[in-house]
Design an enzyme around this catalytic site. Structure first.
Site, PDB file in Angstrom:
ATOM      1  N   LEU A 223       5.962   1.674   4.227  1.00  0.00           N
ATOM      2  CA  LEU A 223       6.625   0.448   3.445  1.00  0.00           C
ATOM      3  C   LEU A 223       7.334   0.533   2.298  1.00  0.00           C
ATOM      4  O   LEU A 223       7.737  -0.147   1.498  1.00  0.00           O
ATOM      5  CB  LEU A 223       5.618  -0.898   3.017  1.00  0.00           C
ATOM      6  CG  LEU A 223       4.822  -1.235   4.385  1.00  0.00           C
ATOM      7  CD1 LEU A 223       3.371  -2.288   3.906  1.00  0.00           C
ATOM      8  CD2 LEU A 223       5.619  -1.884   5.394  1.00  0.00           C
TER       9      LEU A 223
ATOM     10  N   PRO B  96       0.666  -1.136  -0.004  1.00  0.00           N
ATOM     11  CA  PRO B  96       0.078   0.089  -0.027  1.00  0.00           C
ATOM     12  C   PRO B  96       0.906   1.477  -0.002  1.00  0.00           C
ATOM     13  O   PRO B  96       1.804   1.353   0.584  1.00  0.00           O
ATOM     14  CB  PRO B  96      -0.678  -0.055   1.299  1.00  0.00           C
ATOM     15  CG  PRO B  96      -0.074  -1.061   2.157  1.00  0.00           C
ATOM     16  CD  PRO B  96       0.751  -1.919   1.329  1.00  0.00           C
TER      17      PRO B  96
ATOM     18  N   SER C  25       6.937   2.596  -0.295  1.00  0.00           N
ATOM     19  CA  SER C  25       6.352   2.582  -1.688  1.00  0.00           C
ATOM     20  C   SER C  25       6.806   3.664  -2.631  1.00  0.00           C
ATOM     21  O   SER C  25       7.198   3.733  -3.652  1.00  0.00           O
ATOM     22  CB  SER C  25       4.773   2.750  -1.570  1.00  0.00           C
ATOM     23  OG  SER C  25       4.495   4.131  -1.004  1.00  0.00           O
ATOM     24  N   SER C  26       7.166   4.956  -2.111  1.00  0.00           N
ATOM     25  CA  SER C  26       7.559   6.204  -2.689  1.00  0.00           C
ATOM     26  C   SER C  26       9.047   5.811  -3.113  1.00  0.00           C
ATOM     27  O   SER C  26       9.620   5.863  -4.338  1.00  0.00           O
ATOM     28  CB  SER C  26       7.331   7.275  -2.198  1.00  0.00           C
ATOM     29  OG  SER C  26       8.276   7.623  -1.036  1.00  0.00           O
ATOM     30  N   ALA C  27       9.777   5.112  -2.292  1.00  0.00           N
ATOM     31  CA  ALA C  27      11.285   5.030  -2.706  1.00  0.00           C
ATOM     32  C   ALA C  27      11.196   3.760  -3.828  1.00  0.00           C
ATOM     33  O   ALA C  27      12.225   3.573  -4.640  1.00  0.00           O
ATOM     34  CB  ALA C  27      12.082   4.387  -1.267  1.00  0.00           C
TER      35      ALA C  27
ATOM     36  N   ASP D 220      15.349   4.642   2.958  1.00  0.00           N
ATOM     37  CA  ASP D 220      14.543   3.722   2.157  1.00  0.00           C
ATOM     38  C   ASP D 220      15.040   3.211   0.835  1.00  0.00           C
ATOM     39  O   ASP D 220      15.119   2.023   0.625  1.00  0.00           O
ATOM     40  CB  ASP D 220      13.273   4.445   2.059  1.00  0.00           C
ATOM     41  CG  ASP D 220      12.253   4.646   3.302  1.00  0.00           C
ATOM     42  OD1 ASP D 220      12.616   4.448   4.324  1.00  0.00           O
ATOM     43  OD2 ASP D 220      11.091   5.077   2.934  1.00  0.00           O
TER      44      ASP D 220
ATOM     45  N   GLY E 241       1.699   5.134   1.163  1.00  0.00           N
ATOM     46  CA  GLY E 241       1.675   5.861   2.392  1.00  0.00           C
ATOM     47  C   GLY E 241       1.545   5.034   3.655  1.00  0.00           C
ATOM     48  O   GLY E 241       0.634   5.344   4.353  1.00  0.00           O
ATOM     49  N   ALA E 242       2.329   3.867   3.600  1.00  0.00           N
ATOM     50  CA  ALA E 242       2.029   3.007   4.780  1.00  0.00           C
ATOM     51  C   ALA E 242       3.346   2.766   5.616  1.00  0.00           C
ATOM     52  O   ALA E 242       3.462   1.620   6.413  1.00  0.00           O
ATOM     53  CB  ALA E 242       1.525   1.823   4.564  1.00  0.00           C
TER      54      ALA E 242
END
Ligand code: PMV
Length: 337
Positions: free
Chosen positions: A111, A106, A113-115, A157, A108-109
């Site tokens: 985990l 998901p 995601s953006s990196a 990240d 913004g969690a």
């Protein structure tokens, strides 16, 4: 430097969890992070001349490329800026490409995601043009993209995501000291259950709000960052010896400090409590907090088991999945499809 003869190529990157040291890592303390066996895949193809639709689109409900609740995170405007950065890094030819993003983590969690998106985009572009890229260059380029999403990230990240496995990371210092990244070897793999306590309000927002609080009480917050750094160092030794009960205890202590820093929430505390009641070795938030992921370290021999804890998270209304903290021998099997 000829473009790929095939129509579509894929760039992929795993997500990550932070086992120890989030937030303190921004201020120069060591962190320990690990990739997970779920991530993001970007399909790269040449834009159809007729196609005036979005240049970057998501085909995944897990990764909605949302504009809420973090308009400054991976929202449409930031994605446009990310593509501008990619054009400056990889050449104006990037204009001819279209990207379709598919994610099993998901957004913004906490985990990564953006990196992971940043790394997968850079990998995909290099793959498309048939230009190999080494890890150092990939880290540099992904960092430039990640800065669009997160302002002044520590770099933990995307460095972890490129390096793979369990990693000890210290950011580059203002004094010119280089970032350090060391791959850790765990003697055996151990279970990790991840529960998502809802979307967080954005890493940049969380870091800025914390910086503001800390400015009013620098001595007290500074002591907490130092203490978290000491936990990372101690946990590293326990991880390398496979002393996971001790690692779990230190995760609980780290969570206490994160709560003191004001980045925990009732939902995060509830998930930690569920995990601990069911015998997890330890539990804490991962990432910026204010929502996002909780990670629970689980030894099936002394708990209800990773599956039972995953089900308990889900029964309480939280998205959850089980994964494995990779050991030296399991790293290879962490390749994403
Ligand atoms: O983006 P997240 O939620 O994985 O958080 C990154 C970790 C922080 O320490 C909070 C920020 C940073 O730049 O290291």
């Amino acid at each position: 430097m000829s473009p790929a003869a095939i129509d579509v190529v894929f760039g992929s990157a795993p997500g990550k969890v932070i086992l120890f040291g989030e937030h303190a890592v921004v201020f120069g303390q060591p962190a320990i992070a690990s990739t997970i066996d779920r991530g993001i895949r970007v399909a790269v193809s040449r834009r159809d001349g007729q196609d005036d639709g979005p240049i970057l689109r998501s085909s995944s409900a897990m990764l909605p490329l949302r504009s809420k609740p973090d308009p400054d995170g991976e929202g449409p405007e930031r994605l446009r800026q990310a593509l501008t950065v990619l054009r400056s890094l990889c050449g104006d030819r990037v204009r001819e490409l279209t990207f379709s993003v598919d994610g099993a983590i998901p957004a913004g969690a906490g985990l990564g995601s953006s990196a992971a998106l940043a790394v997968a985009l850079v990998r995909g572009i290099h793959q498309f043009y048939g230009e190999p890229i080494d890890d150092d260059a990939l880290i540099d380029r992904a960092f430039a993209v990640e800065k669009v999403f997160h302002g002044n990230p520590s770099g933990v990240d995307h460095t972890t995501i490129v390096t793979g496995g369990v990693v000890a990371y210290t950011r580059a210092g203002d004094d010119g000291a280089r970032a350090t990244v060391e791959k850790l070897t765990l003697p055996r793999a151990v279970n990790l259950v991840i529960g998502v306590a809802g979307p967080h309000a954005g890493t940049a927002n969380a870091v800025a709000a914390l910086r503001d609080r800390a400015r009013r009480h620098p001595e007290h917050y500074g002591r907490i960052y130092d203490a978290i750094g000491a936990l990372s160092r101690a946990a590293r030794a326990h991880l390398e010896k496979g002393e996971f009960a001790a690692v779990g205890e230190l995760m609980d202590v780290n969570q206490g400090y994160l709560n003191a820093l004001g980045v925990s929430t009732p939902a995060i505390e509830a998930l930690c409590a569920i995990a601990r009641e069911r015998g997890a070795l330890g539990a804490k938030l991962s990432g910026a907090g204010g929502g996002g992921a909780v990670i629970a370290l689980v030894d099936d021999a002394v708990s209800d088991g990773a599956d039972a804890i995953t089900r308990a998270f889900a029964a309480a209304g939280y998205a959850a999945f089980a994964t494995v903290l990779p050991s030296a021998t399991s790293n290879a099997s962490q390749e994403l499809p």
